[in-house]
Design a protein around this motif. Structure first.
Motif, mmCIF file in Angstrom:
data_model
loop_
_atom_site.group_PDB
_atom_site.id
_atom_site.type_symbol
_atom_site.label_atom_id
_atom_site.label_comp_id
_atom_site.label_asym_id
_atom_site.label_seq_id
_atom_site.Cartn_x
_atom_site.Cartn_y
_atom_site.Cartn_z
ATOM 1 N N SER A 1 3.977 6.866 -5.767
ATOM 2 C CA SER A 1 3.622 5.853 -4.766
ATOM 3 C C SER A 1 3.454 6.431 -3.368
ATOM 4 O O SER A 1 2.937 5.748 -2.482
ATOM 5 C CB SER A 1 4.673 4.749 -4.744
ATOM 6 N N ILE A 2 3.869 7.676 -3.157
ATOM 7 C CA ILE A 2 3.640 8.307 -1.855
ATOM 8 C C ILE A 2 2.148 8.425 -1.578
ATOM 9 O O ILE A 2 1.694 8.252 -0.443
ATOM 10 C CB ILE A 2 4.331 9.682 -1.794
ATOM 11 N N LEU A 3 1.366 8.688 -2.620
ATOM 12 C CA LEU A 3 -0.093 8.717 -2.435
ATOM 13 C C LEU A 3 -0.633 7.337 -2.107
ATOM 14 O O LEU A 3 -1.576 7.205 -1.323
ATOM 15 C CB LEU A 3 -0.772 9.272 -3.693
ATOM 16 N N ASP A 4 -0.059 6.292 -2.690
ATOM 17 C CA ASP A 4 -0.479 4.926 -2.355
ATOM 18 C C ASP A 4 -0.237 4.650 -0.884
ATOM 19 O O ASP A 4 -1.069 4.033 -0.202
ATOM 20 C CB ASP A 4 0.287 3.899 -3.206
ATOM 21 N N TRP A 5 0.919 5.066 -0.394
ATOM 22 C CA TRP A 5 1.230 4.881 1.030
ATOM 23 C C TRP A 5 0.237 5.644 1.900
ATOM 24 O O TRP A 5 -0.271 5.115 2.892
ATOM 25 C CB TRP A 5 2.660 5.374 1.306
ATOM 26 N N SER A 6 -0.056 6.872 1.526
ATOM 27 C CA SER A 6 -1.008 7.686 2.279
ATOM 28 C C SER A 6 -2.380 7.023 2.335
ATOM 29 O O SER A 6 -2.997 6.906 3.406
ATOM 30 C CB SER A 6 -1.123 9.071 1.632
ATOM 31 N N GLN A 7 -2.857 6.559 1.198
ATOM 32 C CA GLN A 7 -4.171 5.930 1.136
ATOM 33 C C GLN A 7 -4.205 4.609 1.896
ATOM 34 O O GLN A 7 -5.198 4.294 2.567
ATOM 35 C CB GLN A 7 -4.571 5.729 -0.321
ATOM 36 N N ALA A 8 -3.116 3.844 1.829
ATOM 37 C CA ALA A 8 -3.047 2.562 2.522
ATOM 38 C C ALA A 8 -3.142 2.733 4.037
ATOM 39 O O ALA A 8 -3.641 1.842 4.743
ATOM 40 C CB ALA A 8 -1.757 1.824 2.158
ATOM 41 N N HIS A 9 -2.673 3.878 4.532
ATOM 42 C CA HIS A 9 -2.690 4.134 5.974
ATOM 43 C C HIS A 9 -3.883 4.991 6.404
ATOM 44 O O HIS A 9 -3.998 5.316 7.584
ATOM 45 C CB HIS A 9 -1.390 4.805 6.403
ATOM 46 N N GLY A 10 -4.724 5.357 5.471
ATOM 47 C CA GLY A 10 -5.893 6.160 5.805
ATOM 48 C C GLY A 10 -5.581 7.613 6.126
ATOM 49 O O GLY A 10 -6.343 8.272 6.841
ATOM 50 N N HIS A 11 -4.474 8.137 5.582
ATOM 51 C CA HIS A 11 -4.115 9.526 5.818
ATOM 52 C C HIS A 11 -4.797 10.444 4.804
ATOM 53 O O HIS A 11 -5.379 9.978 3.814
ATOM 54 C CB HIS A 11 -2.594 9.697 5.722
ATOM 55 N N GLN A 12 -4.677 11.735 5.029
ATOM 56 C CA GLN A 12 -5.195 12.735 4.102
ATOM 57 C C GLN A 12 -4.029 13.496 3.485
ATOM 58 O O GLN A 12 -3.211 14.083 4.205
ATOM 59 C CB GLN A 12 -6.129 13.715 4.815
ATOM 60 N N ALA A 13 -3.955 13.491 2.166
ATOM 61 C CA ALA A 13 -2.878 14.174 1.460
ATOM 62 C C ALA A 13 -3.400 15.463 0.833
ATOM 63 O O ALA A 13 -4.458 15.473 0.194
ATOM 64 C CB ALA A 13 -2.282 13.266 0.391
ATOM 65 N N PRO B 1 8.358 7.526 -8.382
ATOM 66 C CA PRO B 1 7.599 7.403 -9.637
ATOM 67 C C PRO B 1 7.196 5.959 -9.943
ATOM 68 O O PRO B 1 7.977 5.025 -9.748
ATOM 69 C CB PRO B 1 8.582 7.909 -10.696
ATOM 70 N N GLN B 2 5.978 5.804 -10.458
ATOM 71 C CA GLN B 2 5.515 4.537 -10.998
ATOM 72 C C GLN B 2 5.481 4.667 -12.531
ATOM 73 O O GLN B 2 5.846 5.702 -13.075
ATOM 74 C CB GLN B 2 4.166 4.192 -10.393
ATOM 75 N N SER B 3 5.080 3.631 -13.196
ATOM 76 C CA SER B 3 5.219 3.596 -14.656
ATOM 77 C C SER B 3 4.587 4.802 -15.340
ATOM 78 O O SER B 3 5.198 5.426 -16.225
ATOM 79 C CB SER B 3 4.621 2.302 -15.202
ATOM 80 N N ASP B 4 3.371 5.150 -14.962
ATOM 81 C CA ASP B 4 2.710 6.305 -15.575
ATOM 82 C C ASP B 4 3.481 7.594 -15.298
ATOM 83 O O ASP B 4 3.549 8.485 -16.152
ATOM 84 C CB ASP B 4 1.281 6.437 -15.062
ATOM 85 N N ASN B 5 4.039 7.692 -14.086
ATOM 86 C CA ASN B 5 4.791 8.890 -13.718
ATOM 87 C C ASN B 5 6.064 9.024 -14.544
ATOM 88 O O ASN B 5 6.425 10.124 -14.966
ATOM 89 C CB ASN B 5 5.148 8.865 -12.231
ATOM 90 N N VAL B 6 6.739 7.906 -14.770
ATOM 91 C CA VAL B 6 7.959 7.939 -15.582
ATOM 92 C C VAL B 6 7.631 8.392 -17.004
ATOM 93 O O VAL B 6 8.326 9.231 -17.590
ATOM 94 C CB VAL B 6 8.653 6.566 -15.596
ATOM 95 N N ARG B 7 6.556 7.859 -17.563
ATOM 96 C CA ARG B 7 6.168 8.275 -18.913
ATOM 97 C C ARG B 7 5.857 9.762 -18.950
ATOM 98 O O ARG B 7 6.229 10.471 -19.901
ATOM 99 C CB ARG B 7 4.967 7.443 -19.382
ATOM 100 N N GLU B 8 5.196 10.270 -17.922
ATOM 101 C CA GLU B 8 4.865 11.686 -17.866
ATOM 102 C C GLU B 8 6.133 12.542 -17.794
ATOM 103 O O GLU B 8 6.238 13.581 -18.465
ATOM 104 C CB GLU B 8 3.976 11.957 -16.650
#
Length: 225
Positions: A16-28, A171-178
Motif C-alpha cells: 500500500s506504500i505504492l498506493d500512497w505514493s500514487q495518490a499523492h502524485g509522487h515518483q517511487a 501488505p495487501q491481500s496479494d502481498n500476503v499470499r505472495e
C-alpha cells in the motif's frame, strides 16, 4: 517527491506504500540492493522506505553496511524514513542500538497496541502481520509507538520524521499470499501456532492501509520540517 524504496526479497514489496505514493502524485523508485548492489543517493531522496527481508542487520555484508550509511546520511539531513521489520532494525542499528533475538518468534496475524498518540488517527489496537524472530532496541532518541502481547519493542517514532515497525502494515491481500506461498517454511516455530491456511484465510484489515497512509502523511508533513 522522490520516494526511494529499498526492497530486500522478491516477496516483500511495498504494498500500500505504492498506493500512497500514487495518490499523492509522487515518483517511487524501487531498489534491490541484495541482488544488484545499488543504492540511491541521499541527495536524490525525499523519502526513504526500507522494507523487510530474511537477512539480519547483524549479517556481515557490504550492502547492509552501506544501507545503514545511507540511513545515517538521511537522518542527519532530517529526511523522512519509514522502516518495516528488517528496515526498522536497520534504522535502530544505524543509530547504534542492538538487534537481538526476540523473546519469541512471531509469524502470522496478531494484535499490536498503540503506546503513543503522537501520530493522529491511529486506533489503540490493530491486527498486524508479523514475520520476524529478531527485534530492535528502541533508540533513546525515539518514542515507543507499538507493542504486542509478547514483544514490547514493536514500533518507534523519532523526531516526527522517522517511523520503524517490527511488523507489517503495508501488505495487501496479494502481498500476503505472495509472502506465504514463497516463505511458508518460516512459519514453523511461531508462538502464534498458525498454519499457512490460517494466515491466508485471515482478511487484511482495511484499516491497516489507512494507518499506513497516516504514518506516511505524518513523517512527510512540511510542518514537521
Amino acid at each position: 517527491m522522490r520516494i526511494n524504496i529499498l526492497q530486500h526479497t522478491p516477496n516483500e514489496g511495498p504494498g500500500s506504500i505504492l498506493d500512497w505514493s500514487q495518490a499523492h502524485g509522487h515518483q517511487a523508485y524501487i531498489y534491490h540492493p541484495y541482488q544488484f548492489g545499488f543504492l540511491p543517493k541521499a541527495a536524490d531522496t525525499d523519502l526513504l522506505v526500507v522494507l523487510g527481508g530474511p537477512m539480519s542487520p547483524n549479517d556481515d555484508l557490504d550492502w547492509i553496511r552501506q544501507e545503514r550509511n545511507l540511513i545515517n546520511e538521511l537522518l542527519a539531513k532530517n529526511v523522512p524514513i519509514f522502516g518495516a521489520c528488517f528496515g526498522a532494525q536497520q534504522i535502530a542499528k544505524a543509530l547504534g542500538y542492538p538487534v537481538t533475538n526476540a523473546p519469541v518468534k512471531e509469524v502470522g496475524w496478531a494484535p499490536v497496541y498503540l503506546k503513543s498518540h503522537v501520530i493522529p488517527g491511529i486506533p489503540d489496537k490493530l491486527l498486524a502481520l508479523h514475520w520476524h524472530q529478531e527485534m530492535f532496541e528502541v533508540p533513546n532518541e525515539a518514542t515507543l509507538l507499538f507493542s504486542s502481547d509478547r514483544v514490547r519493542n514493536q514500533g518507534f517514532v523519532m523526531n516526527h520524521r522517522v517511523v520503524g515497525l517490527q511488523f507489517h502494515f503495508e501488505p495487501q491481500s496479494d502481498n500476503v499470499r505472495e509472502m506465504v506461498v514463497n516463505d511458508f517454511p518460516y512459519i514453523k516455530g511461531s508462538v502464534f501456532n498458525q498454519t499457512k491456511a490460517d494466515i491466508l484465510k485471515t482478511p487484511v484489515p482495511a484499516e491497516n492501509k489507512t494507518v499506513m497512509f497516516h504514518i506516511l502523511d505524518y513523517i512527510t508533513a512540511t510542518s514537521n520540517r
